[in-house]
Design an enzyme around this catalytic site. Sequence first.
Site, mmCIF file in Angstrom:
data_model
loop_
_atom_site.group_PDB
_atom_site.id
_atom_site.type_symbol
_atom_site.label_atom_id
_atom_site.label_comp_id
_atom_site.label_asym_id
_atom_site.label_seq_id
_atom_site.Cartn_x
_atom_site.Cartn_y
_atom_site.Cartn_z
ATOM 1 N N ASP A 13 58.186 -0.166 9.523
ATOM 2 C CA ASP A 13 57.444 0.066 10.757
ATOM 3 C C ASP A 13 57.408 1.546 11.165
ATOM 4 O O ASP A 13 57.406 1.878 12.351
ATOM 5 C CB ASP A 13 58.017 -0.795 11.901
ATOM 6 C CG ASP A 13 58.064 -2.250 11.531
ATOM 7 O OD1 ASP A 13 57.128 -2.705 10.856
ATOM 8 O OD2 ASP A 13 59.042 -2.929 11.887
ATOM 9 N N LYS A 16 53.291 3.370 8.282
ATOM 10 C CA LYS A 16 52.713 3.538 6.939
ATOM 11 C C LYS A 16 51.226 3.196 6.940
ATOM 12 O O LYS A 16 50.423 3.872 6.306
ATOM 13 C CB LYS A 16 53.439 2.634 5.928
ATOM 14 C CG LYS A 16 54.906 2.969 5.755
ATOM 15 C CD LYS A 16 55.602 1.998 4.812
ATOM 16 C CE LYS A 16 55.750 0.606 5.348
ATOM 17 N NZ LYS A 16 56.644 0.447 6.498
ATOM 18 N N GLY A 40 53.853 -5.772 8.325
ATOM 19 C CA GLY A 40 52.906 -5.793 9.437
ATOM 20 C C GLY A 40 52.504 -4.366 9.742
ATOM 21 O O GLY A 40 53.351 -3.547 10.066
ATOM 22 N N HIS A 41 51.245 -4.074 9.545
ATOM 23 C CA HIS A 41 50.762 -2.717 9.793
ATOM 24 C C HIS A 41 49.715 -2.767 10.898
ATOM 25 O O HIS A 41 48.711 -3.457 10.767
ATOM 26 C CB HIS A 41 50.104 -2.133 8.535
ATOM 27 C CG HIS A 41 50.949 -2.254 7.303
ATOM 28 N ND1 HIS A 41 52.200 -1.698 7.197
ATOM 29 C CD2 HIS A 41 50.724 -2.875 6.120
ATOM 30 C CE1 HIS A 41 52.697 -1.972 6.007
ATOM 31 N NE2 HIS A 41 51.821 -2.690 5.334
ATOM 32 N N GLN A 227 57.548 -2.496 3.711
ATOM 33 C CA GLN A 227 58.978 -2.289 4.012
ATOM 34 C C GLN A 227 59.366 -0.813 3.828
ATOM 35 O O GLN A 227 58.527 0.043 4.012
ATOM 36 C CB GLN A 227 59.876 -3.229 3.198
ATOM 37 C CG GLN A 227 59.687 -4.685 3.536
ATOM 38 C CD GLN A 227 58.425 -5.283 2.941
ATOM 39 O OE1 GLN A 227 58.175 -5.175 1.748
ATOM 40 N NE2 GLN A 227 57.613 -5.929 3.743
HETATM 41 P P1 GDP Z 1 54.070 0.130 9.287
HETATM 42 O O1 GDP Z 1 54.611 -1.236 9.061
HETATM 43 O O2 GDP Z 1 54.901 1.197 8.679
HETATM 44 O O3 GDP Z 1 52.618 0.261 8.896
HETATM 45 O O4 GDP Z 1 54.140 0.374 10.851
HETATM 46 P P2 GDP Z 1 53.751 -0.648 12.048
HETATM 47 O O5 GDP Z 1 52.277 -0.735 12.141
HETATM 48 O O6 GDP Z 1 54.524 -1.909 11.923
HETATM 49 O O7 GDP Z 1 54.370 0.099 13.291
HETATM 50 C C1 GDP Z 1 53.967 1.378 13.656
HETATM 51 C C2 GDP Z 1 53.333 1.317 15.065
HETATM 52 O O8 GDP Z 1 53.269 2.625 15.590
HETATM 53 C C3 GDP Z 1 51.911 0.806 15.092
HETATM 54 O O9 GDP Z 1 51.727 0.069 16.262
HETATM 55 C C4 GDP Z 1 51.056 2.065 15.112
HETATM 56 O O10 GDP Z 1 49.810 1.883 15.763
HETATM 57 C C5 GDP Z 1 51.938 2.976 15.902
HETATM 58 N N1 GDP Z 1 51.831 4.416 15.554
HETATM 59 C C6 GDP Z 1 51.692 4.986 14.333
HETATM 60 N N2 GDP Z 1 51.770 6.334 14.414
HETATM 61 C C7 GDP Z 1 51.957 6.609 15.736
HETATM 62 C C8 GDP Z 1 52.157 7.818 16.470
HETATM 63 O O11 GDP Z 1 52.179 8.925 15.922
HETATM 64 N N3 GDP Z 1 52.362 7.686 17.815
HETATM 65 C C9 GDP Z 1 52.362 6.478 18.466
HETATM 66 N N4 GDP Z 1 52.587 6.450 19.781
HETATM 67 N N5 GDP Z 1 52.190 5.326 17.793
HETATM 68 C C10 GDP Z 1 52.002 5.389 16.455
HETATM 69 P P1 IMO Z 2 56.630 -3.198 7.200
HETATM 70 O O1 IMO Z 2 55.845 -3.127 5.919
HETATM 71 C C1 IMO Z 2 60.421 -4.093 9.163
HETATM 72 C C2 IMO Z 2 62.977 -7.116 7.292
HETATM 73 C C3 IMO Z 2 63.183 -8.421 8.024
HETATM 74 C C4 IMO Z 2 64.586 -8.763 7.581
HETATM 75 C C5 IMO Z 2 64.596 -8.294 6.116
HETATM 76 C C6 IMO Z 2 64.335 -9.402 5.108
HETATM 77 O O2 IMO Z 2 55.827 -3.641 8.373
HETATM 78 O O3 IMO Z 2 57.405 -1.958 7.435
HETATM 79 P P2 IMO Z 2 62.151 -10.738 4.408
HETATM 80 O O4 IMO Z 2 61.253 -11.642 5.227
HETATM 81 O O5 IMO Z 2 61.446 -9.586 3.792
HETATM 82 O O6 IMO Z 2 62.989 -11.505 3.433
HETATM 83 O O7 IMO Z 2 63.197 -10.152 5.488
HETATM 84 O O8 IMO Z 2 63.586 -7.310 6.022
HETATM 85 N N1 IMO Z 2 61.565 -6.754 7.057
HETATM 86 C C7 IMO Z 2 60.916 -5.780 7.717
HETATM 87 N N2 IMO Z 2 61.309 -5.009 8.739
HETATM 88 N N3 IMO Z 2 59.198 -3.912 8.632
HETATM 89 C C8 IMO Z 2 58.800 -4.672 7.587
HETATM 90 O O9 IMO Z 2 57.642 -4.437 6.924
HETATM 91 C C9 IMO Z 2 59.648 -5.679 7.105
HETATM 92 N N4 IMO Z 2 59.571 -6.599 6.111
HETATM 93 C C10 IMO Z 2 60.748 -7.226 6.086
HETATM 94 O O10 IMO Z 2 63.105 -8.253 9.413
HETATM 95 O O11 IMO Z 2 65.522 -7.980 8.270
HETATM 96 MG MG MG Z 3 55.269 -2.874 10.150
#
Ligand code: GDP
Ligand code: IMO
Ligand code: MG
Length: 433
Positions: A13, A16, A40-41, A227
């Site tokens: 999170d 990416k 989850g992106h 991840q």
């Molecule tokens: P990922 O799993 O690595 O793709 O990241 P996630 O989407 O799960 O979580 C990142 C969150 O931060 C998302 O809600 C993005 O919209 C938000 N985000 C990404 N870059 C920035 C930033 O520079 N500033 C802020 N405030 N939010 C950001």
């Molecule tokens: P993105 O791509 C954050 C965590 C789960 C749990 C562990 C194992 O959005 O960064 P799993 O269901 O993969 O067997 O769970 O890994 N986990 C993540 N945490 N971001 C993710 O993906 C994750 N994918 C799995 O919360 O601790």
């Molecule tokens: Mg994510």
Amino acid sequence: MPAIVLVGAQWGDEGKGKATDLMGSDVDYVVKFNGGNNAGHTIVIEQDGKREKYALHLLPSGILTPTCIPVIGNGVVIDLAVLFEEIDGLEARGVDTSKLVVSANAHIIAPYNRVLDKVTERFLGSRKIGTTGRGIGPTYADKMARNGIRVQDLFDEKILRQKVEAALSFKNQVLAKIYNRRAVEVDEVMEELLGYAERLRPMVADTSLVLEKALDEGKNVLLEAGQATLLDVDHGTYPFVTSSNATAGGACTGSGIPPTRVSRVIAILKAYSTRVGEGPFPTELFDDKGEFLRKTGAEYGTTTGRPRRCGWVDTVVGRYATRINGVTDFVVTKLDVLTGLDKVPICVAYDVDGVRHDEMPVNQTDFHHATPIYEELDGWWEDISGARTFEELPANAQAYVLRLEELIGARVSAIGVGPGRDEIISRYPLLDA
Ligand code: GDP
Ligand code: IMO
Ligand code: MG
């Protein structure tokens, strides 16, 4: 042209999806190489003057760029129901998904593995991993145990039945005798999987070959991790990890692109730390500062909606990510979230039972009770979301980034100052000209 790898530096999170989307039209192919719909992106795009939010789980983030070919690599595990739900959801919003290519060698998350993921977690009780419950672990376990089901099996009904029968012959014992759950019928699994076969067929290819040809033609190929480094099954905080290789090495095995083709590794580092699920997290905050980060950064999971655990940035982790992935460029995201703090602590090392550790402790037990050693930098109050050059950042925000850069040992090439596509400062290009 070379291939570029993009990974998460912390516990996921980091942003990416946004970083991939940002490279958008400069990239010809975006390949998801590991994980499944545990990812989850969230991607925020300005469209016709409105902010449109997209949540992707299984599809590569490049799907939102019309010129980009999205690829699901062999290292991914696919829940077919989720795949088509996601495709239909995007199509309904006008996103063209017709270019998607899926590896014939990717594994399928069978319905019994979703059940097993959930019941195993319940059975573990306080020792649970805190998985996303999507069947990821059991599906990778089947892959390694050589009784998994691959995409190509859907096109040979006889083979598929044999494999489902073989898997269920012992899965049903486990489900019924250990977990007291109902046995799963072979026909019910066959019906579900075969129901998707014809829709999937035109998307399926030897993706390694597709990508080799693309590279030979001079195309840009981005290999996008789900991840992150500390969730990697080999290099993460085992057993509190996911079940795939989310680090740069996994990009090659999970896509069939050889290491000699990779020229850059971009790691995404959030300006603070978060973690979902169980496991050690030295800089975790349990006070109002943690709540501040959660609220300001909207730190609630895209996949499960769980509140994310929050803490200060950890440069021992950052340095480790540089080493394990061979990071050439960092993108520091969410710097804007730190606005308004008097002091911004950076963890520079750990204290483990009175001994200073500048690198990740060898033993997980030490990592579990590592106390962070902080350096406190002065904060800033100015709204930085409109900054588009490094110089436009307040001096204290600049100093924070420069100190991070020094401690993690690779240059910070871009800085996120908001969730939107354009809310980014570019210091060095992420792609070769
Ligand atoms: P990922 O799993 O690595 O793709 O990241 P996630 O989407 O799960 O979580 C990142 C969150 O931060 C998302 O809600 C993005 O919209 C938000 N985000 C990404 N870059 C920035 C930033 O520079 N500033 C802020 N405030 N939010 C950001
Ligand atoms: P993105 O791509 C954050 C965590 C789960 C749990 C562990 C194992 O959005 O960064 P799993 O269901 O993969 O067997 O769970 O890994 N986990 C993540 N945490 N971001 C993710 O993906 C994750 N994918 C799995 O919360 O601790
Ligand atoms: Mg994510």
